[in-house]
Design a protein around this motif. Structure first.
Motif, PDB file in Angstrom:
ATOM      1  N   TRP A   1       0.832  -1.201   0.000  1.00  0.00           N
ATOM      2  CA  TRP A   1       0.000   0.000   0.000  1.00  0.00           C
ATOM      3  C   TRP A   1       0.873   1.261   0.000  1.00  0.00           C
ATOM      4  N   VAL A   2       1.976   1.214   0.764  1.00  0.00           N
ATOM      5  CA  VAL A   2       2.906   2.342   0.803  1.00  0.00           C
ATOM      6  C   VAL A   2       3.546   2.546  -0.568  1.00  0.00           C
ATOM      7  N   VAL A   3       3.982   1.441  -1.186  1.00  0.00           N
ATOM      8  CA  VAL A   3       4.600   1.526  -2.512  1.00  0.00           C
ATOM      9  C   VAL A   3       3.606   2.081  -3.534  1.00  0.00           C
ATOM     10  N   LYS A   4       2.359   1.648  -3.429  1.00  0.00           N
ATOM     11  CA  LYS A   4       1.338   2.114  -4.361  1.00  0.00           C
ATOM     12  C   LYS A   4       1.132   3.616  -4.257  1.00  0.00           C
ATOM     13  N   LYS A   5       1.169   4.143  -3.029  1.00  0.00           N
ATOM     14  CA  LYS A   5       0.997   5.581  -2.839  1.00  0.00           C
ATOM     15  C   LYS A   5       2.215   6.360  -3.309  1.00  0.00           C
ATOM     16  N   ALA A   6       3.415   5.809  -3.039  1.00  0.00           N
ATOM     17  CA  ALA A   6       4.643   6.528  -3.383  1.00  0.00           C
ATOM     18  C   ALA A   6       5.038   6.347  -4.846  1.00  0.00           C
ATOM     19  N   PHE A   7       4.834   5.130  -5.364  1.00  0.00           N
ATOM     20  CA  PHE A   7       5.250   4.826  -6.742  1.00  0.00           C
ATOM     21  C   PHE A   7       4.108   4.101  -7.458  1.00  0.00           C
ATOM     22  N   PRO A   8       3.099   4.808  -7.877  1.00  0.00           N
ATOM     23  CA  PRO A   8       1.928   4.168  -8.508  1.00  0.00           C
ATOM     24  C   PRO A   8       2.332   3.305  -9.705  1.00  0.00           C
ATOM     25  N   GLY A   9       1.757   2.117  -9.768  1.00  0.00           N
ATOM     26  CA  GLY A   9       2.032   1.204 -10.860  1.00  0.00           C
ATOM     27  C   GLY A   9       3.152   0.228 -10.586  1.00  0.00           C
ATOM     28  N   ARG A  10       3.899   0.432  -9.488  1.00  0.00           N
ATOM     29  CA  ARG A  10       5.017  -0.462  -9.181  1.00  0.00           C
ATOM     30  C   ARG A  10       4.712  -1.414  -8.016  1.00  0.00           C
ATOM     31  N   GLU A  11       3.516  -1.350  -7.494  1.00  0.00           N
ATOM     32  CA  GLU A  11       3.149  -2.241  -6.389  1.00  0.00           C
ATOM     33  C   GLU A  11       2.975  -3.671  -6.900  1.00  0.00           C
ATOM     34  N   LEU A  12       3.038  -4.620  -5.989  1.00  0.00           N
ATOM     35  CA  LEU A  12       2.806  -6.017  -6.343  1.00  0.00           C
ATOM     36  C   LEU A  12       1.354  -6.212  -6.752  1.00  0.00           C
ATOM     37  N   SER A  13       1.148  -6.986  -7.788  1.00  0.00           N
ATOM     38  CA  SER A  13      -0.212  -7.317  -8.201  1.00  0.00           C
ATOM     39  C   SER A  13      -0.776  -8.391  -7.270  1.00  0.00           C
ATOM     40  N   PRO A  14      -2.107  -8.556  -7.235  1.00  0.00           N
ATOM     41  CA  PRO A  14      -2.679  -9.648  -6.439  1.00  0.00           C
ATOM     42  C   PRO A  14      -2.109 -11.010  -6.822  1.00  0.00           C
ATOM     43  N   GLN A  15      -1.821 -11.202  -8.117  1.00  0.00           N
ATOM     44  CA  GLN A  15      -1.270 -12.478  -8.561  1.00  0.00           C
ATOM     45  C   GLN A  15       0.124 -12.701  -7.978  1.00  0.00           C
ATOM     46  N   GLU A  16       0.947 -11.658  -7.978  1.00  0.00           N
ATOM     47  CA  GLU A  16       2.282 -11.794  -7.394  1.00  0.00           C
ATOM     48  C   GLU A  16       2.195 -12.077  -5.896  1.00  0.00           C
ATOM     49  N   MET A  17       1.262 -11.427  -5.225  1.00  0.00           N
ATOM     50  CA  MET A  17       1.079 -11.647  -3.797  1.00  0.00           C
ATOM     51  C   MET A  17       0.709 -13.100  -3.518  1.00  0.00           C
ATOM     52  N   LEU A  18      -0.139 -13.666  -4.367  1.00  0.00           N
ATOM     53  CA  LEU A  18      -0.558 -15.048  -4.148  1.00  0.00           C
ATOM     54  C   LEU A  18       0.551 -16.041  -4.479  1.00  0.00           C
ATOM     55  N   VAL A  19       1.396 -15.730  -5.436  1.00  0.00           N
ATOM     56  CA  VAL A  19       2.552 -16.588  -5.704  1.00  0.00           C
ATOM     57  C   VAL A  19       3.453 -16.645  -4.469  1.00  0.00           C
ATOM     58  N   ILE A  20       3.662 -15.501  -3.845  1.00  0.00           N
ATOM     59  CA  ILE A  20       4.456 -15.464  -2.612  1.00  0.00           C
ATOM     60  C   ILE A  20       3.779 -16.299  -1.529  1.00  0.00           C
ATOM     61  N   TYR A  21       2.455 -16.166  -1.422  1.00  0.00           N
ATOM     62  CA  TYR A  21       1.707 -16.958  -0.437  1.00  0.00           C
ATOM     63  C   TYR A  21       1.907 -18.460  -0.671  1.00  0.00           C
ATOM     64  N   VAL A  22       1.770 -18.899  -1.918  1.00  0.00           N
ATOM     65  CA  VAL A  22       1.888 -20.325  -2.230  1.00  0.00           C
ATOM     66  C   VAL A  22       3.298 -20.825  -1.933  1.00  0.00           C
ATOM     67  N   MET A  23       4.304 -20.055  -2.321  1.00  0.00           N
ATOM     68  CA  MET A  23       5.683 -20.487  -2.090  1.00  0.00           C
ATOM     69  C   MET A  23       5.994 -20.568  -0.599  1.00  0.00           C
ATOM     70  N   LEU A  24       5.535 -19.603   0.172  1.00  0.00           N
ATOM     71  CA  LEU A  24       5.773 -19.635   1.615  1.00  0.00           C
ATOM     72  C   LEU A  24       4.996 -20.771   2.275  1.00  0.00           C
ATOM     73  N   SER A  25       3.808 -21.067   1.770  1.00  0.00           N
ATOM     74  CA  SER A  25       3.027 -22.165   2.334  1.00  0.00           C
ATOM     75  C   SER A  25       3.729 -23.498   2.109  1.00  0.00           C
ATOM     76  N   LEU A  26       4.237 -23.717   0.906  1.00  0.00           N
ATOM     77  CA  LEU A  26       4.944 -24.968   0.632  1.00  0.00           C
ATOM     78  C   LEU A  26       6.249 -25.058   1.415  1.00  0.00           C
ATOM     79  N   ALA A  27       6.973 -23.942   1.515  1.00  0.00           N
ATOM     80  CA  ALA A  27       8.198 -23.942   2.312  1.00  0.00           C
ATOM     81  C   ALA A  27       7.900 -24.224   3.778  1.00  0.00           C
ATOM     82  N   SER A  28       6.754 -23.723   4.271  1.00  0.00           N
ATOM     83  CA  SER A  28       6.354 -23.993   5.653  1.00  0.00           C
ATOM     84  C   SER A  28       5.972 -25.456   5.838  1.00  0.00           C
ATOM     85  N   ALA A  29       5.311 -26.024   4.828  1.00  0.00           N
ATOM     86  CA  ALA A  29       4.899 -27.427   4.923  1.00  0.00           C
ATOM     87  C   ALA A  29       6.098 -28.355   5.055  1.00  0.00           C
ATOM     88  N   VAL A  30       7.140 -28.141   4.249  1.00  0.00           N
ATOM     89  CA  VAL A  30       8.310 -29.025   4.336  1.00  0.00           C
ATOM     90  C   VAL A  30       9.131 -28.749   5.584  1.00  0.00           C
TER      91      VAL A  30
END
Length: 651
Positions: A73-102
């Protein structure tokens, strides 16, 4: 012309971001994975508190995701258009979930303690050296006493060569094993994804919250009902934390308490330990489950208690282990795996047509093409068989082991996809236990039994199964347009790097604190002693076919089949086989009452308000989850700074 080129570049960048798997999402994940592994090990093994990987939705990942949303949200306000997309956020979620599982409580945390335990704790009294040392694959374990001394006694450093070198080969081999095992999971998910996500449109309740957070966090955080629930839970957690630091301060106990002591007269005393709790996050997670499953979970928990009482009345409690709950639920899990495959039989026939001819269903958008996925499943299977043979298993036993394990894995993945129970474990009921009583330890022999001890780590329980988290990632991809092939690659990276990070974090902490001193529970008492005490009993007191355990496994299998048949025949049939399978477990003893409250709330909401009332109520129950996850995560971070455990909201 320059303006057109610039515009085209912007469009291409936007399209890549919408696919989710970008260098940014990968880099952020790779930076976070080691910290995430360290945090998990600190909570679950150093403090034995919090246990994020024993619940279906990992609170550590949601906590990190929420922080990223704030920074975004901070990045979006300071640098519009450079924030993470929802898709990128979910990729991070999936990768962290799998890393947590192992890195979790039912994976590497159980594996690492087994690698040196049989050598460090061998003594003339337990006779381990003569009993089974000759059957242990030395290339897969650590027997160097100098390295093990620092590991168990602490006050040392992993980064001394005398400590580090003995671990390199076995840890590298086990990382390769985990990676190939996961490739098999990923390939199976590639075959089933279209059927379970697009054709059957299963609900995937576990990912409802991360999807909401990624797509529209502002609408969730600004909802009045969400804020009320969040603040209510936050106050409870903060009060309980202050109570830990300053005991005279009042606390609100929502964690499990045993009321079994209230039942003192026969036959009611046969009920045994019975927990009551009011975990807000469990109530919130339960609300998003289908009503019939919520009902089945708490109903069958009480059903198991009723079986104990009936056993006491009928005099059957003299049978060791009656009513053999672990055996019945083990049979039910295998039945669920077979049911899941049977329900997908039409799709499997379509895949077969694709394999034998170039015509058939389009698989271009799958994580792997069907032919590639089939080849990888074959490779993973052959690798498992060869590995098992090398550590002492016979080929027929390894084959049975693999089939049973995959049936359990498929059943867990399906139950989470369709129904999303907040927790599932199946303790001590995997293929090793099944064969021990169905074949007999004296027929299996010492080599197979010793090999079972080194497969104990991924069969002790099944709470954070990577296969389920992988398929849930593809559900998120389907909802948001993430590229499946890119996400498959990201998942492989997450498992490999997550395994490396988990081994590093656990070894690092053990050499500081000592696996046998400050980290005594459960790293040696449970994860170390359990497989080798069991092995000692098997070898010193070999047994043949055990009819009672086998019969009750078959009963559980057939009863689950019966429940599914009744659901197919009668639409209003209220009893779900998944509820039967998951209810006889450690986790259900903690959450049966929260699930009852969730069932009551959802039933009233749907009956008197319909789907509209359900949608309006959903933010409140998201708030119950987030209140625990965010406040509890912040308390855990404070504990890291203070160097001591504080209030754990779960379990």
């Amino acid at each position: 012309m320059d303006a057109e080129v610039f515009q085209k570049v912007l469009v291409e960048k936007r399209d890549r971001r919408l696919k989710g798997v970008t260098w940014r999402s990968l880099l952020i994940s790779l930076i976070l994975i080691p910290f995430n592994a360290f945090w998990i090990m600190q909570m679950e093994l150093v403090w034995y508190s919090g246990h994020p990987t024993t619940i279906s939705l990992f609170f550590n990942v949601i906590y990190i995701m929420t922080i990223l949303i704030g920074l975004n949200w901070v990045v979006k306000k300071a640098f519009p258009g450079r924030e993470l997309s929802p898709q990128e956020m979910l990729v991070i979620y999936v990768m962290l979930s799998l890393a947590s599982a192992v890195a979790g409580h039912d994976f590497i945390q159980v594996l690492l303690p087994a690698l040196g335990h049989a050598f460090w704790f061998a003594s003339p009294e337990n006779q381990w050296q003569s009993l089974f040392h000759r059957y242990i694959p030395k290339w897969l374990t650590v027997s160097d006493m100098t390295a093990l001394r620092g590991y168990y006694e602490g006050g040392s450093s992993l980064y001394l060569l005398r400590n580090l070198l003995p671990w390199i080969l076995p840890v590298s081999i086990w990382i390769a094993f985990i990676s190939v095992l996961f490739l098999g999971f990923l390939a199976i998910n590639s075959l089933l994804r279209k059927e379970w996500i697009e054709n059957e449109k299963l609900s995937y309740p576990v990912v409802a919250l991360p999807l909401q957070l990624a797509r529209s966090p502002s609408s969730l955080f600004s909802d009045r009902m969400f804020r009320i629930a969040f603040l209510l839970v936050a106050v409870i957690d903060i009060m309980n934390t202050i109570h830990v630091l300053y005991p005279p301060f009042p606390a609100i106990n929502v964690r499990r308490r045993d009321i079994g002591y209230l039942f003192t007269e026969r036959p009611w005393s046969a009920i045994g330990g019975t927990g009551i709790s009011f975990y807000p996050c469990a109530i919130g997670l339960g609300f998003f489950m289908p009503v019939d499953l919520i009902f089945s979970c708490w109903f069958f928990y009480l059903f198991w208690k009723f079986e104990r009482v009936i056993g006491a009345i009928g005099g059957w409690e003299g049978l060791p282990g009656f009513p053999y709950i672990d055996r019945q639920t083990s049979g039910a899990y295998m039945a669920l795996g077979i049911i899941a495959i049977w329900l997908s039989r039409s799709h499997i026939r379509t895949i077969w047509k694709k394999l034998i001819s170039k015509n058939g269903v389009d698989d271009s958008k799958e994580p792997m093409g069907y032919r590639s996925a089939t080849g990888i499943i074959a490779f993973s299977f052959l690798f498992f068989m060869a590995f098992s043979f090398m550590i002492g298993m016979s080929i027929p036993i390894a084959l049975i082991f693999y089939i049973v394990y995959m049936l359990i894995s498929i059943s867990i993945t399906r139950m989470r996809a369709e129904l999303g129970p907040p927790a599932h474990d199946l303790h001590f009921a995997g293929p090793d236990q099944l064969m021990a009583y169905a074949i007999g330890t004296k027929h299996l022999g010492p080599r197979n039994l010793t090999a079972f001890s080194y497969y104990f780590w991924f069969n002790r329980a099944y709470r954070g199964h990577p296969m389920a988290h992988s398929l849930e990632g593809f559900k998120l991809a389907e909802r948001t347009g993430i590229d499946n092939k890119g996400l498959a690659l990201a998942q492989i990276v997450a498992v490999v790097i997550g395994s490396m990070a988990a081994f590093w974090a656990l070894l690092h902490l053990c050499y500081i604190h000592g696996a046998g001193t400050k980290m005594y529970w459960p790293i040696t008492s449970a994860f170390g002693w359990e497989p080798f005490n069991r092995l000692t009993g098997w070898l010193q007191n070999p047994s043949g076919f055990r009819a009672q355990e086998t019969i009750f496994t078959i009963i559980g299998f057939l009863f689950a089949i019966f429940l599914m048949a009744m659901r197919i025949r009668f639409i209003s049939w209220p009893f779900h086989p998944v509820g039967f399978a998951v209810s006889g477990s450690w986790s259900m003893d903690h959450i049966w009452l929260p699930l009852f409250l969730a069932w009551l709330a959802k039933t009233i909401t749907m009956r008197y308000g319909g789907i509209g009332a359900y949608r309006k109520a959903s933010p409140f129950f998201f708030g119950l989850i987030m209140g625990d996850f965010i406040t509890g995560g912040s308390i855990s971070m404070l504990a890291l700074l203070l160097g001591r455990p504080l209030y754990p909201f779960w379990p």
